[in-house]
Design a protein around this motif. Structure first.
Motif, PDB file in Angstrom:
ATOM      1  N   VAL A 115      -1.412  -1.968  -1.657  1.00 40.00           N
ATOM      2  CA  VAL A 115      -1.124  -0.608  -2.507  1.00 40.00           C
ATOM      3  C   VAL A 115      -2.423   0.092  -2.424  1.00 40.00           C
ATOM      4  N   SER A 116      -3.709  -0.420  -2.325  1.00 40.85           N
ATOM      5  CA  SER A 116      -5.000   0.365  -2.563  1.00 40.85           C
ATOM      6  C   SER A 116      -5.300   0.771  -1.215  1.00 40.85           C
ATOM      7  N   GLN A 117      -5.052   0.149  -0.049  1.00 39.26           N
ATOM      8  CA  GLN A 117      -5.110   0.988   1.208  1.00 39.26           C
ATOM      9  C   GLN A 117      -3.983   1.950   1.473  1.00 39.26           C
ATOM     10  N   ILE A 118      -2.875   1.811   1.059  1.00 42.44           N
ATOM     11  CA  ILE A 118      -1.842   3.141   1.045  1.00 42.44           C
ATOM     12  C   ILE A 118      -2.408   4.404   0.669  1.00 42.44           C
ATOM     13  N   ASN A 119      -2.640   4.100  -0.898  1.00 46.60           N
ATOM     14  CA  ASN A 119      -3.483   5.148  -1.800  1.00 46.60           C
ATOM     15  C   ASN A 119      -4.900   5.484  -1.484  1.00 46.60           C
ATOM     16  N   GLY A 120      -5.502   4.814  -0.664  1.00 44.96           N
ATOM     17  CA  GLY A 120      -6.867   5.261  -0.193  1.00 44.96           C
ATOM     18  C   GLY A 120      -7.947   5.012  -1.231  1.00 44.96           C
ATOM     19  N   CYS A 121      -7.789   3.942  -2.100  1.00 46.90           N
ATOM     20  CA  CYS A 121      -8.675   3.802  -3.083  1.00 46.90           C
ATOM     21  C   CYS A 121      -9.776   2.690  -2.832  1.00 46.90           C
ATOM     22  N   ALA A 122     -10.853   3.276  -2.302  1.00 50.21           N
ATOM     23  CA  ALA A 122     -11.788   2.661  -1.811  1.00 50.21           C
ATOM     24  C   ALA A 122     -12.471   1.578  -2.730  1.00 50.21           C
ATOM     25  N   ALA A 123     -12.322   1.967  -4.099  1.00 50.17           N
ATOM     26  CA  ALA A 123     -13.058   0.896  -5.229  1.00 50.17           C
ATOM     27  C   ALA A 123     -12.149  -0.400  -5.188  1.00 50.17           C
ATOM     28  N   CYS A 124     -10.844  -0.005  -5.373  1.00 41.58           N
ATOM     29  CA  CYS A 124      -9.964  -1.218  -5.432  1.00 41.58           C
ATOM     30  C   CYS A 124      -9.835  -1.922  -3.888  1.00 41.58           C
ATOM     31  N   ILE A 125     -10.072  -1.397  -2.982  1.00 45.61           N
ATOM     32  CA  ILE A 125      -9.916  -2.190  -1.815  1.00 45.61           C
ATOM     33  C   ILE A 125     -11.303  -3.085  -1.837  1.00 45.61           C
ATOM     34  N   ASP A 126     -12.326  -2.389  -2.302  1.00 44.28           N
ATOM     35  CA  ASP A 126     -13.673  -3.344  -2.425  1.00 44.28           C
ATOM     36  C   ASP A 126     -13.393  -4.530  -3.375  1.00 44.28           C
ATOM     37  N   MET A 127     -12.860  -4.181  -4.608  1.00 49.62           N
ATOM     38  CA  MET A 127     -12.491  -5.284  -5.516  1.00 49.62           C
ATOM     39  C   MET A 127     -11.683  -6.479  -4.694  1.00 49.62           C
ATOM     40  N   HIS A 128     -10.411  -6.039  -4.288  1.00 46.57           N
ATOM     41  CA  HIS A 128      -9.684  -7.074  -4.011  1.00 46.57           C
ATOM     42  C   HIS A 128      -9.830  -7.936  -2.652  1.00 46.57           C
ATOM     43  N   THR A 129     -10.559  -7.009  -1.606  1.00 53.49           N
ATOM     44  CA  THR A 129     -11.019  -8.023  -0.859  1.00 53.49           C
ATOM     45  C   THR A 129     -12.068  -8.994  -1.123  1.00 53.49           C
ATOM     46  N   LYS A 130     -12.864  -8.606  -2.003  1.00 50.16           N
ATOM     47  CA  LYS A 130     -13.977  -9.646  -2.288  1.00 50.16           C
ATOM     48  C   LYS A 130     -13.212 -10.608  -3.209  1.00 50.16           C
ATOM     49  N   GLU A 131     -12.384 -10.301  -4.133  1.00 44.97           N
ATOM     50  CA  GLU A 131     -11.695 -10.994  -4.928  1.00 44.97           C
ATOM     51  C   GLU A 131     -10.761 -12.341  -3.937  1.00 44.97           C
ATOM     52  N   HIS A 148      -8.029  -8.814   6.922  1.00 42.30           N
ATOM     53  CA  HIS A 148      -8.085  -7.555   7.975  1.00 42.30           C
ATOM     54  C   HIS A 148      -6.587  -6.949   8.426  1.00 42.30           C
ATOM     55  N   LEU A 149      -5.510  -7.916   8.367  1.00 41.04           N
ATOM     56  CA  LEU A 149      -4.640  -7.798   8.973  1.00 41.04           C
ATOM     57  C   LEU A 149      -3.380  -7.233   7.759  1.00 41.04           C
ATOM     58  N   VAL A 150      -3.901  -7.249   6.567  1.00 44.77           N
ATOM     59  CA  VAL A 150      -2.918  -6.673   5.572  1.00 44.77           C
ATOM     60  C   VAL A 150      -2.501  -5.249   6.032  1.00 44.77           C
ATOM     61  N   ALA A 151      -2.993  -4.519   6.556  1.00 46.20           N
ATOM     62  CA  ALA A 151      -2.906  -3.121   6.848  1.00 46.20           C
ATOM     63  C   ALA A 151      -1.812  -3.089   8.217  1.00 46.20           C
ATOM     64  N   ALA A 152      -1.947  -3.935   8.929  1.00 47.17           N
ATOM     65  CA  ALA A 152      -0.806  -4.194  10.188  1.00 47.17           C
ATOM     66  C   ALA A 152       0.130  -5.423   9.808  1.00 47.17           C
ATOM     67  N   TRP A 153       0.412  -5.665   8.546  1.00 45.91           N
ATOM     68  CA  TRP A 153       1.142  -6.923   8.222  1.00 45.91           C
ATOM     69  C   TRP A 153       2.430  -7.257   9.027  1.00 45.91           C
ATOM     70  N   ARG A 154       3.187  -6.169   9.424  1.00 45.09           N
ATOM     71  CA  ARG A 154       4.476  -6.260  10.079  1.00 45.09           C
ATOM     72  C   ARG A 154       4.123  -6.724  11.409  1.00 45.09           C
ATOM     73  N   GLU A 155       3.156  -6.449  11.980  1.00 42.74           N
ATOM     74  CA  GLU A 155       2.952  -7.127  13.381  1.00 42.74           C
ATOM     75  C   GLU A 155       2.211  -8.335  13.405  1.00 42.74           C
ATOM     76  N   ALA A 156       1.604  -8.693  12.230  1.00 44.48           N
ATOM     77  CA  ALA A 156       1.055 -10.102  12.044  1.00 44.48           C
ATOM     78  C   ALA A 156       1.881 -11.347  11.655  1.00 44.48           C
ATOM     79  N   THR A 157       1.311 -12.267  12.337  1.00 45.26           N
ATOM     80  CA  THR A 157       2.011 -13.624  12.200  1.00 45.26           C
ATOM     81  C   THR A 157       1.653 -14.610  11.219  1.00 45.26           C
ATOM     82  N   VAL A 158       0.242 -14.174  10.479  1.00 44.79           N
ATOM     83  CA  VAL A 158      -0.304 -14.881   9.502  1.00 44.79           C
ATOM     84  C   VAL A 158       0.272 -14.853   7.948  1.00 44.79           C
ATOM     85  N   PHE A 159       1.273 -14.161   7.973  1.00 45.56           N
ATOM     86  CA  PHE A 159       1.826 -14.058   6.360  1.00 45.56           C
ATOM     87  C   PHE A 159       3.150 -14.645   6.352  1.00 45.56           C
TER      88      PHE A 159
END
Length: 157
Positions: A44-60, A72-83
């Motif tokens: 959600v934070s990537q879609i909205n471009g919220c740097a503070a929340c991207i920072d928080m949730h990657t670290k958490e 790293h693959l959350v932004a391209a989850w449709r093509e990723a096999t890790v989910f």
């Protein structure tokens, strides 16, 4: 970069944010898997471009043991096999729930059904509230131009 506003210095905003933070804590304690929560919050934070929340949730997520590859693959989850299929359904719901202006009609029935296949009603409710919560948090941070980079895991929990 400095934030335009200090929400915690304003009495009204501080009071409102105290309740918002309580809602965030309640979501953390919900039966929705923690990994799913962080992946959805990050997407959600990537879609909205919220740097503070991207920072928080990657670290958490990293502090909770999430792998760098999956983060790293959350932004391209449709093509990723890790989910998992459940995570994919949650990410799809998060995208449609965030892009409501782009998706005339909101969340479509097929997306909802896929999520409902993987999550019980309590988890699905938590997922829905999390998506709305993250959209609100993103907007607060974006409007105030909250800077990113200095967040420490556990800082707000």
């Amino acid at each position: 970069m400095a934030a335009r506003l200090n929400y915690f210095a304003d009495p009204t905003a501080a009071k409102a944010l105290k309740h918002l933070m309580s809602a965030g804590k309640a979501l953390k304690e919900s039966p929705l898997p923690a990994a799913t929560q962080e992946l959805v919050a990050l997407r959600v934070s990537q879609i909205n471009g919220c740097a503070a929340c991207i920072d928080m949730h990657t670290k958490e997520a990293a502090a909770a043991g999430e792998t760098p590859v999956r983060l790293h693959l959350v932004a391209a989850w449709r093509e990723a096999t890790v989910f998992t299929e459940g995570e994919r359904a949650a990410l799809e719901l998060a995208e449609q729930g965030t892009r409501v202006a782009d998706a005339a009609g909101g969340v479509d029935d097929e997306v909802w059904a896929r999520a409902a296949k993987h999550y019980d009603e309590e988890q699905l409710t938590a997922l829905t509230v999390l998506i709305a919560f993250m959209n609100a948090a993103n907007r607060l941070n974006i409007i105030a131009q909250q800077p990113a980079g200095d967040y420490r895991a556990g800082q707000f929990h």
